[in-house]
Design a protein around this motif. Structure first.
Motif, PDB file in Angstrom:
ATOM      1  N   LYS A  10      37.553  44.258 132.019  1.00  0.00           N
ATOM      2  CA  LYS A  10      37.413  45.481 132.810  1.00  0.00           C
ATOM      3  C   LYS A  10      36.597  45.221 134.076  1.00  0.00           C
ATOM      4  O   LYS A  10      35.597  44.506 134.051  1.00  0.00           O
ATOM      5  CB  LYS A  10      36.757  46.586 131.988  1.00  0.00           C
ATOM      6  CG  LYS A  10      37.627  47.127 130.872  1.00  0.00           C
ATOM      7  CD  LYS A  10      37.109  48.460 130.348  1.00  0.00           C
ATOM      8  CE  LYS A  10      35.797  48.302 129.634  1.00  0.00           C
ATOM      9  NZ  LYS A  10      35.319  49.571 129.037  1.00  0.00           N
TER      10      LYS A  10
ATOM     11  N   VAL B 252      35.329  47.261 138.016  1.00  0.00           N
ATOM     12  CA  VAL B 252      35.267  48.484 138.826  1.00  0.00           C
ATOM     13  C   VAL B 252      36.162  48.254 140.041  1.00  0.00           C
ATOM     14  O   VAL B 252      35.908  47.359 140.846  1.00  0.00           O
ATOM     15  CB  VAL B 252      33.827  48.782 139.271  1.00  0.00           C
ATOM     16  CG1 VAL B 252      33.803  49.927 140.291  1.00  0.00           C
ATOM     17  CG2 VAL B 252      32.971  49.148 138.070  1.00  0.00           C
TER      18      VAL B 252
ATOM     19  N   LEU C 122      31.982  45.528 131.408  1.00  0.00           N
ATOM     20  CA  LEU C 122      32.362  45.396 132.814  1.00  0.00           C
ATOM     21  C   LEU C 122      32.037  44.011 133.372  1.00  0.00           C
ATOM     22  O   LEU C 122      31.089  43.355 132.946  1.00  0.00           O
ATOM     23  CB  LEU C 122      31.647  46.453 133.645  1.00  0.00           C
ATOM     24  CG  LEU C 122      32.056  47.895 133.362  1.00  0.00           C
ATOM     25  CD1 LEU C 122      31.136  48.858 134.082  1.00  0.00           C
ATOM     26  CD2 LEU C 122      33.500  48.128 133.789  1.00  0.00           C
TER      27      LEU C 122
ATOM     28  N   VAL D  85      30.548  43.530 138.982  1.00  0.00           N
ATOM     29  CA  VAL D  85      30.076  44.837 139.440  1.00  0.00           C
ATOM     30  C   VAL D  85      28.579  44.786 139.685  1.00  0.00           C
ATOM     31  O   VAL D  85      27.838  44.063 139.002  1.00  0.00           O
ATOM     32  CB  VAL D  85      30.420  45.943 138.412  1.00  0.00           C
ATOM     33  CG1 VAL D  85      29.764  45.648 137.073  1.00  0.00           C
ATOM     34  CG2 VAL D  85      30.017  47.313 138.918  1.00  0.00           C
TER      35      VAL D  85
ATOM     36  N   LEU E  11      28.992  55.212 136.977  1.00  0.00           N
ATOM     37  CA  LEU E  11      30.257  54.653 136.477  1.00  0.00           C
ATOM     38  C   LEU E  11      31.295  55.750 136.237  1.00  0.00           C
ATOM     39  O   LEU E  11      32.492  55.543 136.442  1.00  0.00           O
ATOM     40  CB  LEU E  11      30.021  53.872 135.184  1.00  0.00           C
ATOM     41  CG  LEU E  11      29.236  52.564 135.313  1.00  0.00           C
ATOM     42  CD1 LEU E  11      28.953  51.975 133.939  1.00  0.00           C
ATOM     43  CD2 LEU E  11      29.991  51.563 136.179  1.00  0.00           C
TER      44      LEU E  11
ATOM     45  N   SER F  71      33.162  56.332 139.279  1.00  0.00           N
ATOM     46  CA  SER F  71      33.844  55.158 139.807  1.00  0.00           C
ATOM     47  C   SER F  71      35.197  55.013 139.113  1.00  0.00           C
ATOM     48  O   SER F  71      35.445  55.652 138.090  1.00  0.00           O
ATOM     49  CB  SER F  71      33.000  53.893 139.562  1.00  0.00           C
ATOM     50  OG  SER F  71      31.713  54.006 140.133  1.00  0.00           O
TER      51      SER F  71
ATOM     52  N   VAL G 162      37.292  52.611 137.002  1.00  0.00           N
ATOM     53  CA  VAL G 162      37.256  51.393 136.186  1.00  0.00           C
ATOM     54  C   VAL G 162      38.668  51.100 135.697  1.00  0.00           C
ATOM     55  O   VAL G 162      39.352  51.980 135.173  1.00  0.00           O
ATOM     56  CB  VAL G 162      36.304  51.565 134.983  1.00  0.00           C
ATOM     57  CG1 VAL G 162      36.342  50.338 134.091  1.00  0.00           C
ATOM     58  CG2 VAL G 162      34.879  51.822 135.472  1.00  0.00           C
TER      59      VAL G 162
END
Length: 215
Positions: A5, A7, A90, A93, A123, A126, A128
């Motif tokens: 994952k 961003v 994540l 990022v 987050l 954002s 993702v």
């Protein structure tokens, strides 16, 4: 790794705890240099704030991770922020949480909760996405075979990139690498080998805002 994952589009989130403002700014980064430039840019934007704490993770396996409390008590800001990034799985990022002090001390536990919550809020604002290693395929068939092929593609996890109708039908798809062989075999067997399949290169791809992105 064949998927992770990231961003795709950064965002901002803000919370208030006992009159202290915590502003989280999230940004995708690919190198430490990009992260440091983003941190410096954010510090300049919020030059009058008491603290600008940060955390970032870089690499497919998070080979590089850094965090800073920027004057807050040790372990109350940067590490909790980093834990949120890692906890969400994540990669690539960076997040900066800016604090405008409200006059009331929050204590160690209160700071940890506030900085963690601010990152979560950032987050949430954002975009993702899941980046995965896929294979490109072009499938050529006559009009009699397209229905069966579209059915097979539809029940798989393949992404249809485009369909072209000429004297025959051409379907271009992306399929996750681990699922490639099974899909290839199923199409061959379902069409008795009549469908022509052109295998393309492996590539990193994702879906964002309903659009296919090839990296």
């Amino acid at each position: 790794m064949e998927e992770y994952k990231i961003v795709y589009r950064g965002g901002e989130g803000e919370i208030v705890e006992k009159k202290s403002r915590f502003i989280a700014t999230v940004c995708p980064v690919n190198t430490e240099e990009e992260a440091l430039l983003f941190i410096e840019k954010t510090k300049k934007k919020y030059w009058d704030a008491r603290h600008n704490c940060h955390a970032f993770v870089i690499g497919e396996r998070n080979e590089l991770s850094r965090c800073s409390d920027d004057g807050e008590p040790s372990g109350t800001a940067g590490k909790p922020m980093l834990d949120v990034l890692l906890g969400n799985g994540l990669h690539n990022v960076c997040v900066v949480v800016t604090r405008y002090f409200g006059g009331t001390l929050l204590g160690t536990g209160g700071l940890v909760r506030a900085y963690s919550k601010a990152v979560q809020e950032g987050l949430a604002n954002s975009l993702v996405i899941e980046k995965f290693l896929g294979c490109k395929m072009k499938i050529y068939t006559d009009y009699n075979g397209i229905g069966k092929i579209q059915y097979i593609i539809g029940k798989s996890q393949a992404i249809t990139v485009g369909t072209e109708y000429t004297d025959r039908v051409t379907v271009e798809i992306l399929i996750r690498k681990p699922l490639f062989e099974a899909l290839f075999k199923e199409i061959v067997e379902a069409t008795n080998g009549k469908a022509e399949i052109e295998v393309g290169d492996e590539c990193w791809c994702a879906v964002a805002d309903g659009e296919v992105i090839v990296f």
